[in-house]
Design a protein around this motif. Structure first.
Motif, short mmCIF file in Angstrom:
data_model
loop_
_atom_site.label_atom_id
_atom_site.label_comp_id
_atom_site.label_asym_id
_atom_site.label_seq_id
_atom_site.Cartn_x
_atom_site.Cartn_y
_atom_site.Cartn_z
N UNK A 117 -5.12 0.54 2.41
CA UNK A 117 -5.51 -0.88 2.51
C UNK A 117 -6.46 -1.27 1.38
N UNK A 118 -7.46 -0.43 1.11
CA UNK A 118 -8.42 -0.78 0.07
C UNK A 118 -7.75 -0.81 -1.31
N UNK A 119 -6.98 0.21 -1.63
CA UNK A 119 -6.28 0.22 -2.91
C UNK A 119 -5.35 -0.98 -3.04
N UNK A 120 -4.67 -1.30 -1.94
CA UNK A 120 -3.76 -2.46 -1.95
C UNK A 120 -4.50 -3.75 -2.21
N UNK A 121 -5.67 -3.92 -1.61
CA UNK A 121 -6.45 -5.14 -1.82
C UNK A 121 -6.92 -5.26 -3.27
N UNK A 122 -7.39 -4.16 -3.86
CA UNK A 122 -7.83 -4.21 -5.25
C UNK A 122 -6.65 -4.53 -6.17
N UNK A 123 -5.47 -4.04 -5.83
CA UNK A 123 -4.28 -4.31 -6.64
C UNK A 123 -3.96 -5.80 -6.72
N UNK A 124 -4.37 -6.56 -5.71
CA UNK A 124 -4.11 -8.00 -5.75
C UNK A 124 -5.41 -8.79 -6.02
#
Length: 616
Positions: A117-124
């Motif tokens: 979830x955290x990596x995904x949020x930073x990706x966007x």
């Protein structure tokens, strides 16, 4: 013998004499150069906006099939982590509810979904607020409101806690996702179901083009031991500083690190980020278990462990086993390790290298005990202070503020004298403060410390620098109390109390006594299994090792101890309950110096103390 030979001999002799007098000089210089290199790297990353995510994506390219995260019997490679975080990112994008630069609150315990979830949020181009999975009701709403988030993602097992505050969330038009295939409440949406249908293809870098290293990467909450937790802003630059500090301990790309600490706490999260920086494997556990700790280390071939607070003490309190030293652990990284526990740990589990560090989630300053001096948190040298400006200043416990001279500047504490640790705030050592709380942010800024106009970060920690320049943690400012005109450090008294044969655990604090100045010392203790309270033995012990003013006047025997998620003792409730036998069912004892013993505190004795008939 020629002039040059004589000169070389004299020079060599002077060098040897200098090193003999300053045995830590080479270590000091080596560590300073390493810290300056970290500073240089972060400044370089600031120019190019190079984030931890960028480092992760490089590892995906260079080592796609290397194990990245192991959890229970599952293994996820770097490539797996990349694809799963892509899926998570797309759920946020496709919902149309998470916009550029927004924050999403995460409410879950340790599990692989957390980093996805955290990596995904930073990706966007977004950030995450890490909510403590143990908070409920008003505390949960407070922490959520602090983050400014409009979206909440919660674990399935925390659905009841979410439903308790759901009406308030819906009033604020908050979108609620539950990490399950289906949702029992129509007001919440399934995240897992949407994620399973989402594409795992890479996302465009343009989605995060607005990010800089000054942008928030996460909001991590203080433990809230003295009120509601505050959301500390953790920028991408601070992430780099934190994980590179961990890397200074000697972690290599061949290591396997064991993380039992919660992701919503800075130690757990920063440890995870250091895994990304080194390109290594992390073994994640949902919750720390003292009984299964070493079995896990053997199962996963762990080489590096993380600790915080009392974890090491819990391990040394476990029953001894023949295979205690049968493991591959070579390095332990963390903070809050007491000297006596450190000795016990090494003596029992083998020559594991301990690297104690110091730093606050919201702080702008860190220390590392690179010399291995047991009990120290670092060294206070002229060179280090010049490159990373900080000071240890005199502090008035009664007034709750630093002492100042006639010109209004703070006064440096002398060697061997406890003082408040403060660190200068600058462009290269910024203090981002707390989200949506300007008042609390300003409280941590200390003005006019060494010269007019300067600004320092107030750590709230009392430390002591000895004659050899080693720094030792003493106490939190709020924990130290004053009695008989003397300052009593609860940490020091706790260390002494737990060395008594019958005491397993102690929590020391100050309580008000009518008619008395300051606060009298009191200790809530847990006894060792199968042992009774040895009142005479404990009295002799504290009388031998503590000055009169520091000896606990009251002792409360408890069956369990309330602690935070980082194993810090909770004191506020104990302080409020005091030593009144009318309100407490726990056995209470009073220090009677006439009979040289701790005697049971009766109702008559309590009344005599409170009206001043018995002087303490």
């Amino acid at each position: 013998m020629s002039f040059w030979v004589v000169g070389l001999v004299l020079a060599a002799g002077l060098c040897i004499a200098f090193l003999f007098r300053h045995p830590y000089f080479l270590q000091d210089v080596q560590h300073l150069l390493a810290k300056l290199n970290v500073k240089r790297r972060v400044l370089q990353y600031l120019k190019t906006n190079y984030t931890i995510l960028d480092r992760f994506l490089e590892s995906v390219e260079t080592r796609p099939n290397k194990p990245f995260l192991r959890f229970k019997d599952e293994t996820f490679t770097y490539q797996d982590a990349d694809k799963l975080s892509n899926k998570a990112a797309r759920v946020f994008l496709q919902s149309g509810l998470v916009k550029e630069g927004e924050t999403v609150a995460l409410f879950l315990g340790n599990e692989p979904m957390y980093p996805w979830l955290w990596l995904g949020l930073v990706k966007i181009g977004c950030s995450a607020a890490f909510l403590n999975s143990n908070i409920r009701s008003k505390s949960l709403l407070h922490c959520f409101d602090c983050s400014g988030a409009k979206t909440l993602v919660a674990a399935a097992e925390l659905q009841d806690a979410v439903e308790e505050v759901l009406p308030s969330l819906l009033e604020q038009q908050v979108t609620v996702f539950i990490l399950s295939d289906t949702c029992s409440n129509a007001a919440a949406q399934s995240f897992t179901d949407k994620m399973s249908q989402a594409s795992s293809e890479p996302l465009s870098k343009e989605l995060r083009s607005h990010l800089t290293l000054r942008s928030p990467a996460a909001y991590i909450y203080t433990s809230g031991t003295t009120g509601f937790p505050k959301a500390a802003v953790v920028s991408h630059a601070k992430l780099w500083n934190a994980c590179l500090l961990v890397c200074l301990t000697g972690v290599t790309s061949k290591d396997v690190i064991y993380n039992t600490l919660p992701f919503y706490h800075s130690a757990g999260f920063f440890g995870f980020c250091s895994v990304i920086e080194r390109g290594i494997t992390v073994v994640l556990r949902s919750k720390f278990s003292a009984s299964q700790f070493w079995d896990d280390c053997r199962k996963y071939n762990i080489t590096v462990i993380q600790y915080i607070g009392e974890i090491m003490r819990y391990l040394t309190n476990q029953p001894k086993k023949l295979n205690d030293q049968s493991h591959t652990v070579r390095l332990a990284i963390g903070n809050g390790l007491r000297a006596d526990v450190c000795r016990d740990f090494i003596g029992r589990f083998g020559n594991i290298q301990i690297r104690e560090f110091y730093g606050a989630t919201e702080g702008n300053f860190s220390l590392l005990n690179y010399s291995g001096k047991i009990g120290a948190i670092g060294r206070d040298t002229f060179l280090y202070k010049m490159c990373f400006p900080h000071a240890v200043i005199k502090y008035d416990i009664d007034e709750g503020k630093p002492l100042r001279d006639s010109s209004g500047l703070c006064i440096q504490a002398a060697k061997g004298e406890p003082g408040l640790l403060v660190a200068q705030i600058s462009m290269t050592a910024p203090f981002s403060g707390y989200a949506r709380d300007l008042q609390q942010t300003e409280k941590k800024r200390l003005h006019d410390v060494c010269k007019k106009g300067d600004v320092y970060f107030d750590t709230g920690d009392l430390v002591l620098v000895d004659k050899d320049n080693f720094i030792y943690f003493q106490d939190r400012v709020g924990d130290t109390f004053r009695w008989k005109g003397e300052n009593v450090a609860t940490t020091e008294v706790t260390d002494i109390m737990t060395l008594a044969d019958c005491i397993k655990e102690a929590n020391v604090y100050g309580v008000e006594v009518p008619g008395q100045e300051g606060r009298a010392g009191m200790a809530a203790v847990i006894l060792r299994e199968g042992q009774r309270f040895d009142s005479t033995g404990v009295f002799k012990h504290v009388a031998k090792f503590l000055p009169s003013y520091a000896r606990p006047r009251f002792i409360r025997i408890q069956s369990s101890m309330d602690v935070t998620v980082t194993f810090k003792h909770l004191k506020m409730k104990l302080v409020e309950e005091g030593f009144n036998p009318n309100k407490l069912t726990d056995p209470l004892y009073f220090l009677d110096e006439k009979v040289q013993n701790y005697i049971p505190l009766t109702l008559d004795m309590f009344s005599s103390v409170t009206v001043g008939k018995i002087h303490i």
